[in-house]
Scaffold this motif. Structure first.
Motif, PDB file in Angstrom:
ATOM      1  N   CYS A 199       0.837  -1.197   0.000  1.00  9.31           N
ATOM      2  CA  CYS A 199       0.000   0.000   0.000  1.00  9.31           C
ATOM      3  C   CYS A 199       0.872   1.247   0.000  1.00  9.31           C
ATOM      4  O   CYS A 199       1.806   1.358   0.808  1.00  9.31           O
ATOM      5  CB  CYS A 199      -0.916  -0.010   1.228  1.00  9.31           C
ATOM      6  N   CYS A 202       0.170   3.050   3.753  1.00 10.65           N
ATOM      7  CA  CYS A 202       0.608   2.454   5.023  1.00 10.65           C
ATOM      8  C   CYS A 202       1.769   1.475   4.875  1.00 10.65           C
ATOM      9  O   CYS A 202       2.387   1.106   5.861  1.00 10.65           O
ATOM     10  CB  CYS A 202      -0.572   1.756   5.715  1.00 10.65           C
ATOM     11  N   CYS A 226      -7.327   3.487   3.517  1.00 16.15           N
ATOM     12  CA  CYS A 226      -6.243   4.448   3.717  1.00 16.15           C
ATOM     13  C   CYS A 226      -6.477   5.743   2.946  1.00 16.15           C
ATOM     14  O   CYS A 226      -5.994   6.805   3.352  1.00 16.15           O
ATOM     15  CB  CYS A 226      -4.906   3.835   3.309  1.00 16.15           C
TER      16      CYS A 226
END
Length: 253
Positions: A199, A202, A226
Motif C-alpha cells: 500500500c 501504510c 487508507c
C-alpha cells in the motif's frame, strides 16, 4: 376482548406471554418482513401505527378511534418519517417506540388487574431477561450491512486487482501487451506479484479479502480505507488519482 381479538391476560405469566407475542410480531415486522413493512408505511397515508399482536403477528393500521382507547396506543405517524431518514435509522427509531409501547401495554394490564409490588417486580424481571426490540433490530441491521459490505468489497477487490497489472481502473486504456514469450512467465508470477504489492499509504502488503484501488497517475496501490475510498464509490470513478498525485497537480497550477 381487545382490538386484536385476544383475551385480557390476568396473571403475571399471562401478561408476559402477551408481551412476548406482541414483541415477536414487532421484531418480525422490522427484520424478516421489513420489505412488506416498508411498503405499508406509505407517507401519503394518514397517521399509521405498528401494532404487535399476541399471536406473534403484526399489522400497520390507523390508531383506535375510541377515546380513551381500550389499550395504550403505539406512536403515531411512523410512515411520515420513512422517506426522510436512512432506512436503518428509521427502523431503529420505530424499534425504540415499539419497546416503549410494549412496556406500556404490559404494565397497563398489571395496573388494571391489581398486580402488587412483588407481581410487578416479577413481571419486569421476566421482561428484562429478553433482548429489547431495539437490540434485536440493530443487531440484525448491523449483520445485514456487514454482509453487504463484504460482498461488495470482495467483488470489487477481485475485479480491480485483476485489471491493475494491465492499466489500473476499468476505464483506463489497456497498457501495451507483453511479448508472447513472456506471457506464460507473467501468469506464473501473478500470485507472487500480488503478495508483494504494498500500500502506497501504510506500506502493508496486499491481502485478498481487502479492497484496494490503483492510482491511474503513479500506478501505486492503496487500501481503500487508507485513502477513504469505498467499493461503492470506486464504481463511479473513471480515473482515480491518489492524494499525492492530486496535491502535486494543485501545486503546479
Amino acid at each position: 376482548m381487545n382490538r386484536d381479538g385476544a383475551y385480557n391476560p390476568r396473571t403475571v405469566e399471562e401478561v408476559f406471554r402477551d408481551y412476548n407475542g406482541r414483541r415477536n410480531g414487532m421484531i418480525k415486522a422490522l427484520t424478516t418482513d421489513v420489505h412488506e413493512f416498508h411498503r405499508l408505511c406509505d407517507p401519503e397515508k394518514e397517521n399509521l401505527c405498528l401494532y404487535g399482536l399476541p399471536s406473534e403477528d403484526w399489522e400497520v393500521n390507523l390508531p383506535a378511534e375510541e377515546v380513551p382507547p381500550e389499550l395504550p396506543e403505539p406512536v403515531l405517524g411512523i410512515n411520515f418519517a420513512r422517506n426522510g431518514m436512512l432506512e436503518k435509522d428509521w427502523l431503529s427509531l420505530v424499534a425504540v417506540h415499539s419497546d416503549a409501547w410494549l412496556m406500556a401495554v404490559a404494565f397497563f394490564f398489571g395496573a388494571r388487574f391489581g398486580f402488587d409490588k412483588a407481581d410487578r417486580k416479577r413481571l419486569f424481571n421476566m421482561v428484562n431477561d429478553l433482548p429489547t426490540v431495539f437490540e434485536v433490530v440493530t443487531d440484525f441491521l448491523a449483520r445485514k450491512l456487514s454482509k453487504e459490505k463484504y460482498s461488495v468489497s470482495n467483488n470489487s477487490s477481485n475485479r480491480s486487482k485483476s485489471n491493475s497489472k494491465r492499466g489500473g481502473s476499468e476505464a483506463r486504456p489497456i497498457a501495451k501487451p507483453a511479448p508472447k514469450e513472456d506471457e506464460e512467465e507473467e501468469e506464473e508470477n501473478d500470485d507472487d506479484e500480488e503478495g508483494d504489492t504494498a500500500c502506497g499509504a501504510c506500506g502493508e502488503t496486499y491481502a485478498r479479502d481487502e479492497f484496494w484501488i490503483c492510482c491511474d497517475m503513479c500506478e501505486n496501490w492503496f487500501h481503500g480505507k487508507c485513502v477513504k475510498i469505498t467499493p461503492a464509490r470506486a464504481e463511479h470513478i473513471k480515473q482515480y488519482k491518489c492524494p499525492s498525485c492530486s496535491n502535486n497537480k494543485r501545486g503546479r497550477s
